[in-house]
Design an enzyme around this catalytic site. Structure first.
Site, PDB file in Angstrom:
ATOM      1  N   TYR A   1       1.049   0.797  -7.097  1.00 16.53           N
ATOM      2  CA  TYR A   1       1.609   0.709  -8.449  1.00 16.53           C
ATOM      3  C   TYR A   1       1.953   2.090  -8.981  1.00 16.53           C
ATOM      4  O   TYR A   1       1.580   3.112  -8.388  1.00 16.53           O
ATOM      5  CB  TYR A   1       0.629  -0.008  -9.385  1.00 16.53           C
ATOM      6  CG  TYR A   1      -0.584   0.797  -9.796  1.00 16.53           C
ATOM      7  CD1 TYR A   1      -1.616   1.051  -8.896  1.00 16.53           C
ATOM      8  CD2 TYR A   1      -0.696   1.321 -11.087  1.00 16.53           C
ATOM      9  CE1 TYR A   1      -2.737   1.786  -9.272  1.00 16.53           C
ATOM     10  CE2 TYR A   1      -1.804   2.051 -11.477  1.00 16.53           C
ATOM     11  CZ  TYR A   1      -2.823   2.282 -10.570  1.00 16.53           C
ATOM     12  OH  TYR A   1      -3.922   3.014 -10.936  1.00 16.53           O
TER      13      TYR A   1
ATOM     14  N   LYS B   1      -1.598   5.408  -4.354  1.00 19.03           N
ATOM     15  CA  LYS B   1      -1.872   4.748  -5.640  1.00 19.03           C
ATOM     16  C   LYS B   1      -1.975   3.240  -5.414  1.00 19.03           C
ATOM     17  O   LYS B   1      -1.069   2.463  -5.742  1.00 19.03           O
ATOM     18  CB  LYS B   1      -0.803   5.123  -6.678  1.00 19.03           C
ATOM     19  CG  LYS B   1      -1.256   4.875  -8.099  1.00 19.03           C
ATOM     20  CD  LYS B   1      -0.382   5.620  -9.084  1.00 19.03           C
ATOM     21  CE  LYS B   1      -0.591   5.197 -10.531  1.00 19.03           C
ATOM     22  NZ  LYS B   1      -1.921   5.433 -11.062  1.00 19.03           N
TER      23      LYS B   1
ATOM     24  N   ARG C   1       6.185   9.563  -5.545  1.00 24.20           N
ATOM     25  CA  ARG C   1       4.805   9.156  -5.255  1.00 24.20           C
ATOM     26  C   ARG C   1       4.758   7.700  -4.789  1.00 24.20           C
ATOM     27  O   ARG C   1       4.006   7.355  -3.874  1.00 24.20           O
ATOM     28  CB  ARG C   1       3.918   9.353  -6.496  1.00 24.20           C
ATOM     29  CG  ARG C   1       2.451   9.136  -6.201  1.00 24.20           C
ATOM     30  CD  ARG C   1       1.576   9.558  -7.350  1.00 24.20           C
ATOM     31  NE  ARG C   1       1.800   8.725  -8.532  1.00 24.20           N
ATOM     32  CZ  ARG C   1       1.229   8.940  -9.702  1.00 24.20           C
ATOM     33  NH1 ARG C   1       0.402   9.963  -9.871  1.00 24.20           N
ATOM     34  NH2 ARG C   1       1.463   8.151 -10.732  1.00 24.20           N
TER      35      ARG C   1
ATOM     36  N   GLU D   1     -12.032  13.532  -9.456  1.00 24.61           N
ATOM     37  CA  GLU D   1     -11.159  13.221 -10.597  1.00 24.61           C
ATOM     38  C   GLU D   1     -11.793  12.115 -11.412  1.00 24.61           C
ATOM     39  O   GLU D   1     -12.844  11.581 -11.048  1.00 24.61           O
ATOM     40  CB  GLU D   1      -9.769  12.787 -10.097  1.00 24.61           C
ATOM     41  CG  GLU D   1      -9.832  11.537  -9.230  1.00 24.61           C
ATOM     42  CD  GLU D   1      -8.487  11.118  -8.649  1.00 24.61           C
ATOM     43  OE1 GLU D   1      -7.443  11.404  -9.242  1.00 24.61           O
ATOM     44  OE2 GLU D   1      -8.509  10.461  -7.586  1.00 24.61           O
TER      45      GLU D   1
ATOM     46  N   LEU E   1      -5.693  11.538  -6.572  1.00 24.11           N
ATOM     47  CA  LEU E   1      -4.308  11.158  -6.826  1.00 24.11           C
ATOM     48  C   LEU E   1      -3.613  12.346  -7.488  1.00 24.11           C
ATOM     49  O   LEU E   1      -4.138  12.904  -8.456  1.00 24.11           O
ATOM     50  CB  LEU E   1      -4.255   9.947  -7.763  1.00 24.11           C
ATOM     51  CG  LEU E   1      -2.840   9.424  -7.970  1.00 24.11           C
ATOM     52  CD1 LEU E   1      -2.397   8.587  -6.772  1.00 24.11           C
ATOM     53  CD2 LEU E   1      -2.735   8.602  -9.239  1.00 24.11           C
TER      54      LEU E   1
ATOM     55  N   HIS F   1      -5.302 -11.041   7.770  1.00 21.82           N
ATOM     56  CA  HIS F   1      -5.441  -9.609   7.468  1.00 21.82           C
ATOM     57  C   HIS F   1      -4.268  -8.779   7.989  1.00 21.82           C
ATOM     58  O   HIS F   1      -3.793  -7.877   7.315  1.00 21.82           O
ATOM     59  CB  HIS F   1      -6.756  -9.070   8.055  1.00 21.82           C
ATOM     60  CG  HIS F   1      -7.957  -9.479   7.269  1.00 21.82           C
ATOM     61  ND1 HIS F   1      -8.303 -10.793   7.064  1.00 21.82           N
ATOM     62  CD2 HIS F   1      -8.904  -8.749   6.633  1.00 21.82           C
ATOM     63  CE1 HIS F   1      -9.402 -10.855   6.332  1.00 21.82           C
ATOM     64  NE2 HIS F   1      -9.790  -9.620   6.051  1.00 21.82           N
TER      65      HIS F   1
ATOM     66  N   ARG G   1      -2.490 -16.446   4.497  1.00 26.47           N
ATOM     67  CA  ARG G   1      -3.549 -15.423   4.505  1.00 26.47           C
ATOM     68  C   ARG G   1      -3.978 -15.029   5.915  1.00 26.47           C
ATOM     69  O   ARG G   1      -4.445 -15.871   6.679  1.00 26.47           O
ATOM     70  CB  ARG G   1      -4.762 -15.924   3.703  1.00 26.47           C
ATOM     71  CG  ARG G   1      -5.789 -14.838   3.454  1.00 26.47           C
ATOM     72  CD  ARG G   1      -6.948 -15.321   2.594  1.00 26.47           C
ATOM     73  NE  ARG G   1      -7.855 -14.212   2.316  1.00 26.47           N
ATOM     74  CZ  ARG G   1      -8.756 -13.730   3.172  1.00 26.47           C
ATOM     75  NH1 ARG G   1      -8.870 -14.274   4.367  1.00 26.47           N
ATOM     76  NH2 ARG G   1      -9.525 -12.704   2.843  1.00 26.47           N
TER      77      ARG G   1
HETATM   78  N1  PLP Z   1      -6.155   9.928 -10.964  1.00 23.50           N
HETATM   79  C1  PLP Z   1      -6.286   8.586 -10.918  1.00 23.50           C
HETATM   80  C2  PLP Z   1      -7.364   7.989 -10.067  1.00 23.50           C
HETATM   81  C3  PLP Z   1      -5.422   7.755 -11.649  1.00 23.50           C
HETATM   82  O1  PLP Z   1      -5.545   6.429 -11.568  1.00 23.50           O
HETATM   83  C4  PLP Z   1      -4.419   8.348 -12.447  1.00 23.50           C
HETATM   84  C5  PLP Z   1      -3.494   7.538 -13.206  1.00 23.50           C
HETATM   85  O2  PLP Z   1      -3.510   6.330 -13.178  1.00 23.50           O
HETATM   86  C6  PLP Z   1      -4.331   9.755 -12.491  1.00 23.50           C
HETATM   87  C7  PLP Z   1      -5.208  10.508 -11.727  1.00 23.50           C
HETATM   88  C8  PLP Z   1      -3.291  10.442 -13.335  1.00 23.50           C
HETATM   89  O3  PLP Z   1      -2.004  10.229 -12.810  1.00 23.50           O
HETATM   90  P1  PLP Z   1      -0.710  10.311 -13.727  1.00 23.50           P
HETATM   91  O4  PLP Z   1      -0.729  11.641 -14.377  1.00 23.50           O
HETATM   92  O5  PLP Z   1       0.414  10.137 -12.757  1.00 23.50           O
HETATM   93  O6  PLP Z   1      -0.812   9.177 -14.722  1.00 23.50           O
END
Ligand code: PLP
Length: 293
Positions: free
Chosen positions: A33, A147, A52, A180, A205, A102, A100
């Site tokens: 997403y 993501k 991304r 993070e 991320l 895997h 379904r």
């Molecule tokens: N880290 C994680 C785990 C996130 O889920 C997000 C955003 O959803 C971010 C960092 C920040 O990313 P962005 O600046 O692209 O929203």
């Protein structure tokens, strides 16, 4: 006004927007997403989000549901139909619908859903009020650069923070270093005035907001150290903040119940917020967006 969603080629009222029970996103979290910020009627960091998304799809071998340009036409159309001037666009791509199993299906068209949400315009004063973060063990998988919609550790972490009266949880790796937040990137300003955020790897991320801040800081000749920092370093930091498309640049004034600095949004945090806002208003988002390749 009724909300409109995009689901696999159709614009439908939000309450009627549904996907198949054998969508692999629903059954396996086999999807990815993006969340775009909308600021003053404009999408922020369009190119970065597309790059991304391309990285996430490529790593999981999921086909693009539409070409980039067509995808952005749909994103903009969902924004327009929902009259969003300030808010968020959510976009999700899954491997599609298949019996379904895997292993990847031999034939399935990737599925695309786009929704939009209005929010209050960015309020610098509110962002500087300061929130608390809690540190928790990072129990996620080893591909946090993707993501993925598989967000259970993030959900559990956020709930743990909420239950403790905090806004966000900072996840901590086996070496005691902060990776993070559950939905944000983490930043501190050390006692020496060094602005620090974790360097890019599969452990975090790469936020689009993070990238825009790095560029805005570089333009203003504010040095940023991209390196890991420990919980102890965070606890003794002078300032701290989080960044994301939803939270923008948000001051952190307490960590694990302890005040950060003097307990108020720091000088550099406030400056970074100003620089970030000026930068996205001037450039529309980060300019270098291919740091995933
Ligand atoms: N880290 C994680 C785990 C996130 O889920 C997000 C955003 O959803 C971010 C960092 C920040 O990313 P962005 O600046 O692209 O929203």
């Amino acid at each position: 006004m009724s909300r409109i969603a995009y689901v696999n080629g159709r614009y439908v009222p939000h309450r009627e927007a549904v996907v198949h029970i054998e969508d692999r996103g629903y059954q396996f979290a086999d999807g990815v997403y993006e969340v775009f910020a909308v600021h003053g009627g404009k999408l922020i960091g369009e190119q970065g989000h597309l790059d991304r998304l391309g990285h996430s799809l490529g790593e999981l071998r999921i086909d693009w549901p539409l070409g980039r340009r067509a995808l952005m036409v749909c994103v903009e159309e969902v924004r327009r139909r929902n009259h969003v001037r300030d808010g968020l666009i959510y976009l999700q791509v899954t491997r599609g619908v298949a019996p379904r199993d895997h292993a990847f299906p031999a034939e399935a068209d990737s599925a695309l859903v786009i929704t939009a949400k209005s929010m209050k315009p960015m309020d610098k004063e509110a962002l500087c009020k300061g929130v608390e973060v809690l540190t928790i063990p990072d129990i996620r998988w080893q591909r946090c650069d993707i993501k993925s919609v598989a967000l259970l550790p993030n959900i559990l972490g956020k709930q743990q923070a909420k239950d403790a009266g905090a806004f966000e949880a900072w996840q901590v790796d086996a070496d005691g270093m902060v990776t993070e937040g559950t939905s944000t990137n983490a930043w501190i300003v050390t006692q020496d005035g060094e602005l620090v955020t974790r360097d890019i790897s599969t452990s975090i991320l790469n936020g689009i907001t993070r990238l825009a801040i790095l560029e805005a800081a570089a333009e203003a000749q504010v040095n940023v150290s991209e390196r890991a920092f420990s919980v102890d370093e965070a606890l003794s930091a002078r300032e701290a903040f989080i960044s994301s498309s939803t939270s923008h640049v948000k001051a952190v004034t307490r960590i694990n119940g302890q005040s950060v600095g003097n307990g108020h949004a720091g000088e550099l945090t406030t400056r970074v917020l100003d620089l970030y806002v000026d930068y996205i208003e001037g450039h529309g988002g980060p300019q270098v967006t291919d740091s995933w390749n």
